[in-house]
Design a protein around this motif. Structure first.
Motif, PDB file in Angstrom:
ATOM      1  N   TYR A  34      52.348  39.599 -75.048  1.00  0.00           N
ATOM      2  CA  TYR A  34      50.948  39.602 -74.619  1.00  0.00           C
ATOM      3  C   TYR A  34      50.888  39.515 -73.100  1.00  0.00           C
ATOM      4  CZ  TYR A  34      52.008  34.616 -74.646  1.00  0.00           C
ATOM      5  OH  TYR A  34      52.611  33.397 -74.442  1.00  0.00           O
ATOM      6  N   TYR A  77      55.400  37.742 -67.278  1.00  0.00           N
ATOM      7  CA  TYR A  77      55.269  37.093 -65.968  1.00  0.00           C
ATOM      8  C   TYR A  77      55.917  38.027 -64.941  1.00  0.00           C
ATOM      9  CZ  TYR A  77      54.234  32.397 -67.970  1.00  0.00           C
ATOM     10  OH  TYR A  77      53.687  31.323 -68.616  1.00  0.00           O
ATOM     11  N   ASN A  78      55.144  38.450 -63.963  1.00  0.00           N
ATOM     12  CA  ASN A  78      55.660  39.298 -62.891  1.00  0.00           C
ATOM     13  C   ASN A  78      56.480  40.471 -63.424  1.00  0.00           C
ATOM     14  OD1 ASN A  78      54.452  37.719 -60.825  1.00  0.00           O
ATOM     15  ND2 ASN A  78      56.025  36.162 -61.165  1.00  0.00           N
ATOM     16  N   HIS A  79      55.861  41.174 -64.345  1.00  0.00           N
ATOM     17  CA  HIS A  79      56.412  42.404 -64.931  1.00  0.00           C
ATOM     18  C   HIS A  79      57.701  42.168 -65.714  1.00  0.00           C
ATOM     19  CE1 HIS A  79      53.999  45.256 -62.085  1.00  0.00           C
ATOM     20  NE2 HIS A  79      53.277  44.278 -62.574  1.00  0.00           N
ATOM     21  N   ARG A 125      54.029  26.700 -70.506  1.00  0.00           N
ATOM     22  CA  ARG A 125      52.961  26.362 -69.559  1.00  0.00           C
ATOM     23  C   ARG A 125      51.881  25.495 -70.229  1.00  0.00           C
ATOM     24  NH1 ARG A 125      48.244  28.566 -67.901  1.00  0.00           N
ATOM     25  NH2 ARG A 125      48.149  29.962 -69.694  1.00  0.00           N
ATOM     26  N   VAL A 145      48.529  30.409 -73.666  1.00  0.00           N
ATOM     27  CA  VAL A 145      47.953  31.234 -74.723  1.00  0.00           C
ATOM     28  C   VAL A 145      48.983  31.416 -75.841  1.00  0.00           C
ATOM     29  CG1 VAL A 145      47.203  33.599 -75.191  1.00  0.00           C
ATOM     30  CG2 VAL A 145      46.360  32.422 -73.172  1.00  0.00           C
ATOM     31  N   SER A 201      56.478  30.568 -73.972  1.00  0.00           N
ATOM     32  CA  SER A 201      55.774  29.964 -72.829  1.00  0.00           C
ATOM     33  C   SER A 201      55.802  28.446 -72.924  1.00  0.00           C
ATOM     34  CB  SER A 201      54.313  30.431 -72.778  1.00  0.00           C
ATOM     35  OG  SER A 201      53.641  29.740 -71.730  1.00  0.00           O
ATOM     36  N   GLY A 203      48.226  41.324 -69.675  1.00  0.00           N
ATOM     37  CA  GLY A 203      47.036  42.041 -69.255  1.00  0.00           C
ATOM     38  C   GLY A 203      47.085  43.465 -69.759  1.00  0.00           C
TER      39      GLY A 203
HETATM   40  C1  FMN Z   1      53.516  33.420 -63.167  1.00  0.00           C
HETATM   41  C2  FMN Z   1      52.638  34.406 -63.891  1.00  0.00           C
HETATM   42  C3  FMN Z   1      52.865  35.738 -63.735  1.00  0.00           C
HETATM   43  C4  FMN Z   1      52.097  36.664 -64.445  1.00  0.00           C
HETATM   44  N1  FMN Z   1      52.383  37.987 -64.339  1.00  0.00           N
HETATM   45  C5  FMN Z   1      51.786  38.870 -65.169  1.00  0.00           C
HETATM   46  C6  FMN Z   1      52.204  40.218 -65.215  1.00  0.00           C
HETATM   47  O1  FMN Z   1      53.091  40.646 -64.514  1.00  0.00           O
HETATM   48  N2  FMN Z   1      51.605  41.051 -66.088  1.00  0.00           N
HETATM   49  C7  FMN Z   1      50.611  40.619 -66.938  1.00  0.00           C
HETATM   50  O2  FMN Z   1      50.114  41.396 -67.747  1.00  0.00           O
HETATM   51  N3  FMN Z   1      50.166  39.343 -66.902  1.00  0.00           N
HETATM   52  C8  FMN Z   1      50.739  38.464 -66.050  1.00  0.00           C
HETATM   53  N4  FMN Z   1      50.343  37.161 -66.017  1.00  0.00           N
HETATM   54  C9  FMN Z   1      49.216  36.772 -66.847  1.00  0.00           C
HETATM   55  C10 FMN Z   1      49.719  36.263 -68.179  1.00  0.00           C
HETATM   56  O3  FMN Z   1      50.060  37.317 -69.024  1.00  0.00           O
HETATM   57  C11 FMN Z   1      48.672  35.395 -68.820  1.00  0.00           C
HETATM   58  O4  FMN Z   1      48.349  34.347 -67.908  1.00  0.00           O
HETATM   59  C12 FMN Z   1      49.167  34.784 -70.096  1.00  0.00           C
HETATM   60  O5  FMN Z   1      48.158  33.954 -70.607  1.00  0.00           O
HETATM   61  C13 FMN Z   1      50.415  33.967 -69.872  1.00  0.00           C
HETATM   62  O6  FMN Z   1      50.926  33.481 -71.083  1.00  0.00           O
HETATM   63  P1  FMN Z   1      50.898  31.914 -71.429  1.00  0.00           P
HETATM   64  O7  FMN Z   1      49.444  31.491 -71.270  1.00  0.00           O
HETATM   65  O8  FMN Z   1      51.326  31.844 -72.858  1.00  0.00           O
HETATM   66  O9  FMN Z   1      51.812  31.225 -70.486  1.00  0.00           O
HETATM   67  C14 FMN Z   1      51.063  36.223 -65.297  1.00  0.00           C
HETATM   68  C15 FMN Z   1      50.840  34.846 -65.426  1.00  0.00           C
HETATM   69  C16 FMN Z   1      51.623  33.946 -64.761  1.00  0.00           C
HETATM   70  C17 FMN Z   1      51.378  32.469 -64.951  1.00  0.00           C
END
Ligand code: FMN
Length: 190
Positions: A116, A87-89, A14, A18, A12, A118
């Motif tokens: 990691y 991100y988006n599955h 971003r 996390v 990541s 949801g």
């Molecule tokens: C663009 C975007 C798409 C996401 N899509 C999903 C998803 O499809 N499934 C999921 O479990 N979490 C999804 N999330 C939530 C992320 O898993 C969560 O925000 C996580 O903290 C992202 O990792 P990062 O903080 O290291 O970037 C998404 C987050 C972002 C920003």
């Protein structure tokens, strides 16, 4: 004999990700495990541009300094752990870009996952990665660390605090990476 080099790749990029505390936790586990020289590669600071090489990476005719530097970095890795979100599955674009830059440098090396997200714990992203890693002749571990609802494991200081299952999973995966490194080494030498 020197230890194999394990490179932990933070996928990541971003701000506020996390991925950083998750990777910091895993780095500590890997160092305590003791079987590897551990390096952390952060795609946010490595900051590769969107793939801009004219040739296919298999030829290793890199024209850009950033590609050469990335090639040299991954060349010295013997095993990898991808610390990646969903991100988006699927997995995030910066990780695909970093993988696409190289070819031979990844070949016949083992790779594990700390995913990691949801409810899916990043497993859909991990599944989407596997065919890509196969194209690069990498061998994924069966063992993986999959963190569900990752925010629940982040404390007030922003640190990742795992449960026992995640800690045990990390050790199991490191053991597999060590075994696969030994098994794949002859293919790399050839
Ligand atoms: C663009 C975007 C798409 C996401 N899509 C999903 C998803 O499809 N499934 C999921 O479990 N979490 C999804 N999330 C939530 C992320 O898993 C969560 O925000 C996580 O903290 C992202 O990792 P990062 O903080 O290291 O970037 C998404 C987050 C972002 C920003």
């Amino acid at each position: 004999m020197s230890k194999p080099v394990l490179q932990i790749i933070i996928a990541s990029t971003r701000p506020g990700r996390v991925g950083l505390p998750v990777a910091q936790w895993f780095e500590g586990v890997a160092r305590e495990h003791g079987g590897f020289e551990v390096e952390v590669l952060d795609l946010a600071t490595i900051a590769l541009p969107l793939f801009d090489e004219p040739g296919h990476p298999i030829a290793r005719q890199y024209v850009h300094a950033h590609s050469l530097a990335w090639s040299e970095t991954i060349d010295r890795g013997d095993a990898f752990v991808l610390v990646h979100p969903e991100y988006n599955h699927s997995y995030n674009a910066a990780l695909k870009n970093a993988l696409d830059y190289l070819h031979v440098e990844w070949n016949y090396k083992p790779v594990g996952f700390v995913s990691y997200g949801g409810v899916s714990a990043g497993t859909r992203a991990q599944a989407a990665l596997k065919p890509v890693l196969g194209a690069l002749r990498m061998t994924p571990t069966t063992e993986a660390v999959n963190v569900p609802f990752v925010a629940q494991f982040i404390d007030d200081a922003g640190r990742f605090v795992p449960n026992d299952m995640l800690s045990m999973g990390a050790l199991g995966m490191l053991g597999e990476l060590a075994k696969l490194d030994g098994a794949l080494r002859p293919l790399r030498a050839a």
